[in-house]
Design a protein around this motif. Structure first.
Motif, PDB file in Angstrom:
ATOM      1  N   PHE A  13      -8.745  10.067  -3.461  1.00  0.00           N
ATOM      2  CA  PHE A  13      -8.969  10.167  -2.076  1.00  0.00           C
ATOM      3  C   PHE A  13      -8.414   8.632  -1.767  1.00  0.00           C
ATOM      4  O   PHE A  13      -8.448   7.799  -2.628  1.00  0.00           O
ATOM      5  CB  PHE A  13     -10.477   9.776  -1.816  1.00  0.00           C
ATOM      6  N   ASP A  14      -7.915   8.563  -0.745  1.00  0.00           N
ATOM      7  CA  ASP A  14      -7.443   7.075  -0.192  1.00  0.00           C
ATOM      8  C   ASP A  14      -8.338   6.693   0.994  1.00  0.00           C
ATOM      9  O   ASP A  14      -8.993   7.628   1.878  1.00  0.00           O
ATOM     10  CB  ASP A  14      -6.070   7.249   0.354  1.00  0.00           C
ATOM     11  N   ARG A  15      -8.861   5.237   1.058  1.00  0.00           N
ATOM     12  CA  ARG A  15      -9.577   4.876   1.998  1.00  0.00           C
ATOM     13  C   ARG A  15      -8.567   4.704   3.342  1.00  0.00           C
ATOM     14  O   ARG A  15      -7.548   3.884   3.085  1.00  0.00           O
ATOM     15  CB  ARG A  15     -10.165   3.459   1.672  1.00  0.00           C
ATOM     16  N   LYS A  16      -9.163   4.886   4.426  1.00  0.00           N
ATOM     17  CA  LYS A  16      -8.067   4.911   5.669  1.00  0.00           C
ATOM     18  C   LYS A  16      -9.081   4.761   6.860  1.00  0.00           C
ATOM     19  O   LYS A  16     -10.191   5.152   7.017  1.00  0.00           O
ATOM     20  CB  LYS A  16      -7.383   6.180   5.639  1.00  0.00           C
ATOM     21  N   GLY A  17      -8.431   3.910   7.866  1.00  0.00           N
ATOM     22  CA  GLY A  17      -8.995   4.132   9.326  1.00  0.00           C
ATOM     23  C   GLY A  17      -8.724   5.533   9.901  1.00  0.00           C
ATOM     24  O   GLY A  17      -7.626   5.832   9.836  1.00  0.00           O
ATOM     25  N   LEU A  18      -9.879   5.908  10.634  1.00  0.00           N
ATOM     26  CA  LEU A  18      -9.449   7.099  11.323  1.00  0.00           C
ATOM     27  C   LEU A  18     -10.132   7.072  12.637  1.00  0.00           C
ATOM     28  O   LEU A  18     -11.127   6.568  12.936  1.00  0.00           O
ATOM     29  CB  LEU A  18     -10.253   8.290  10.508  1.00  0.00           C
ATOM     30  N   ILE A  19      -9.076   7.406  13.528  1.00  0.00           N
ATOM     31  CA  ILE A  19      -9.392   7.146  15.174  1.00  0.00           C
ATOM     32  C   ILE A  19      -9.022   8.446  15.727  1.00  0.00           C
ATOM     33  O   ILE A  19      -8.125   9.054  15.595  1.00  0.00           O
ATOM     34  CB  ILE A  19      -8.598   6.078  15.925  1.00  0.00           C
ATOM     35  N   ARG A  20      -9.911   9.052  16.673  1.00  0.00           N
ATOM     36  CA  ARG A  20      -9.737  10.216  17.409  1.00  0.00           C
ATOM     37  C   ARG A  20      -9.497   9.737  18.733  1.00  0.00           C
ATOM     38  O   ARG A  20     -10.437   8.913  19.503  1.00  0.00           O
ATOM     39  CB  ARG A  20     -10.738  11.010  17.370  1.00  0.00           C
ATOM     40  N   ILE A  21      -8.606  10.373  19.295  1.00  0.00           N
ATOM     41  CA  ILE A  21      -8.149   9.708  20.772  1.00  0.00           C
ATOM     42  C   ILE A  21      -8.105  11.296  21.581  1.00  0.00           C
ATOM     43  O   ILE A  21      -7.461  12.248  21.121  1.00  0.00           O
ATOM     44  CB  ILE A  21      -6.902   9.225  20.858  1.00  0.00           C
TER      45      ILE A  21
ATOM     46  N   VAL B 110       1.057   5.713  19.847  1.00  0.00           N
ATOM     47  CA  VAL B 110      -0.030   5.371  18.531  1.00  0.00           C
ATOM     48  C   VAL B 110       0.855   4.635  17.505  1.00  0.00           C
ATOM     49  O   VAL B 110       0.235   3.754  16.946  1.00  0.00           O
ATOM     50  CB  VAL B 110      -0.592   6.524  18.271  1.00  0.00           C
ATOM     51  N   LEU B 111       1.877   5.367  17.074  1.00  0.00           N
ATOM     52  CA  LEU B 111       2.697   4.708  15.916  1.00  0.00           C
ATOM     53  C   LEU B 111       3.229   3.327  16.300  1.00  0.00           C
ATOM     54  O   LEU B 111       3.010   2.403  15.344  1.00  0.00           O
ATOM     55  CB  LEU B 111       3.773   5.565  15.590  1.00  0.00           C
ATOM     56  N   ASP B 112       3.373   3.126  17.489  1.00  0.00           N
ATOM     57  CA  ASP B 112       4.030   1.497  17.910  1.00  0.00           C
ATOM     58  C   ASP B 112       2.706   0.737  17.673  1.00  0.00           C
ATOM     59  O   ASP B 112       2.812  -0.454  17.720  1.00  0.00           O
ATOM     60  CB  ASP B 112       4.424   1.701  19.210  1.00  0.00           C
ATOM     61  N   ALA B 113       1.393   1.451  17.817  1.00  0.00           N
ATOM     62  CA  ALA B 113       0.486   0.256  17.872  1.00  0.00           C
ATOM     63  C   ALA B 113      -0.226  -0.024  16.609  1.00  0.00           C
ATOM     64  O   ALA B 113      -1.174  -0.771  16.493  1.00  0.00           O
ATOM     65  CB  ALA B 113      -0.788   1.095  18.638  1.00  0.00           C
ATOM     66  N   GLY B 114       0.536   0.690  15.404  1.00  0.00           N
ATOM     67  CA  GLY B 114       0.057   0.242  14.155  1.00  0.00           C
ATOM     68  C   GLY B 114      -0.317   1.439  13.250  1.00  0.00           C
ATOM     69  O   GLY B 114      -0.866   1.205  12.197  1.00  0.00           O
ATOM     70  N   ALA B 115      -0.422   2.444  13.752  1.00  0.00           N
ATOM     71  CA  ALA B 115      -0.976   3.766  12.820  1.00  0.00           C
ATOM     72  C   ALA B 115       0.144   3.874  11.761  1.00  0.00           C
ATOM     73  O   ALA B 115       1.159   3.889  12.003  1.00  0.00           O
ATOM     74  CB  ALA B 115      -0.986   4.893  13.784  1.00  0.00           C
ATOM     75  N   THR B 116      -0.359   4.584  10.676  1.00  0.00           N
ATOM     76  CA  THR B 116       0.248   4.949   9.683  1.00  0.00           C
ATOM     77  C   THR B 116       0.646   6.392   9.697  1.00  0.00           C
ATOM     78  O   THR B 116       1.652   6.761   9.245  1.00  0.00           O
ATOM     79  CB  THR B 116      -0.370   4.655   8.365  1.00  0.00           C
ATOM     80  N   ASP B 117      -0.099   7.193  10.385  1.00  0.00           N
ATOM     81  CA  ASP B 117       0.159   8.688  10.506  1.00  0.00           C
ATOM     82  C   ASP B 117      -0.619   9.256  11.805  1.00  0.00           C
ATOM     83  O   ASP B 117      -1.915   8.428  12.176  1.00  0.00           O
ATOM     84  CB  ASP B 117      -0.482   9.339   9.135  1.00  0.00           C
TER      85      ASP B 117
ATOM     86  N   THR C 190      -7.669  -1.980   6.882  1.00  0.00           N
ATOM     87  CA  THR C 190      -7.987  -3.596   7.641  1.00  0.00           C
ATOM     88  C   THR C 190      -7.198  -3.447   9.004  1.00  0.00           C
ATOM     89  O   THR C 190      -7.515  -4.464   9.424  1.00  0.00           O
ATOM     90  CB  THR C 190      -7.082  -4.359   6.554  1.00  0.00           C
ATOM     91  N   GLU C 191      -6.575  -2.411   9.375  1.00  0.00           N
ATOM     92  CA  GLU C 191      -5.789  -2.398  10.776  1.00  0.00           C
ATOM     93  C   GLU C 191      -6.679  -1.599  11.715  1.00  0.00           C
ATOM     94  O   GLU C 191      -6.245  -1.360  12.805  1.00  0.00           O
ATOM     95  CB  GLU C 191      -4.552  -1.990  10.524  1.00  0.00           C
ATOM     96  N   LEU C 192      -7.919  -1.147  11.352  1.00  0.00           N
ATOM     97  CA  LEU C 192      -8.397  -0.060  12.230  1.00  0.00           C
ATOM     98  C   LEU C 192      -9.006  -0.596  13.524  1.00  0.00           C
ATOM     99  O   LEU C 192      -8.599  -0.162  14.469  1.00  0.00           O
ATOM    100  CB  LEU C 192      -9.933   0.473  11.263  1.00  0.00           C
ATOM    101  N   ALA C 193      -9.620  -1.796  13.310  1.00  0.00           N
ATOM    102  CA  ALA C 193     -10.157  -2.678  14.653  1.00  0.00           C
ATOM    103  C   ALA C 193      -9.031  -2.910  15.396  1.00  0.00           C
ATOM    104  O   ALA C 193      -8.881  -2.767  16.798  1.00  0.00           O
ATOM    105  CB  ALA C 193     -10.864  -3.679  14.207  1.00  0.00           C
TER     106      ALA C 193
END
Length: 160
Positions: A48-56, A67-74, A89-92
């Motif tokens: 498993f990889d630790r990631k931030g997850l946001i649902r929009i 979303v990608l321009d805002a700094g999302a990785t995927d 570290t970029e979730l917030a």
């Protein structure tokens, strides 16, 4: 805790407890009663990889690019929602950028499996679901993470 369920499904269990002497035996019992085994530390976590997850709320190519321009990785489109992945570290920072102009449904740190196991038999799916329910019924369990996917036709048959 880490373990394996029926058909070798990898399971991570996050707990918050004031008594590890009570929690460990309860988690171990849930695994053993439902066809699984508790595993040694780091024998499952590497899957498993630790990631931030946001649902929009929203969809479309323009929103995906924003979303990608805002700094999302995927980013993945699921119906009328976007599932956005970030570095932990970029979730917030990403959430704050997106919340200014979009409806955020959820934002959390999570574990995402590197690869998934397909569950193709209804009996195996039921065993896994029973194990997950037993773990989640424990008041010390905060979250569970798994690396399996259920075929759509099994979901439709069982109604789960």
């Amino acid at each position: 805790y880490e373990g394996y369920g029926p058909s070798g499904v990898a399971i991570l269990v996050e707990v918050a407890t004031d008594n590890i002497n009570r929690t460990y035996p309860e988690v171990r019992l849930a695994f053993s009663k439902h066809g699984g085994n508790i595993a040694e530390k780091n024998s499952v976590a590497f899957m498993f990889d630790r990631k931030g997850l946001i649902r929009i709320k929203g969809s479309g190519d323009d929103l995906m690019l924003e979303v990608l321009d805002a700094g999302a990785t995927d980013v993945v489109e699921e119906g009328e929602e976007l599932v956005v992945y970030t570095k932990p570290t970029e979730l917030a920072a990403v959430r704050n950028k997106l919340s200014a102009s979009h409806e955020i449904i959820d934002a959390e740190l999570t574990y995402v499996p590197n690869a998934t196991v397909d569950v193709t038999e209804e009996s195996t799916m039921n065993k896994i679901m029973n194990l997950m329910e037993a773990l989640e019924d424990n008041p010390d369990v905060v979250n569970t993470y798994v690396n399996f996917e259920i075929r759509d036709d099994l979901v439709n048959q069982s109604g789960k």
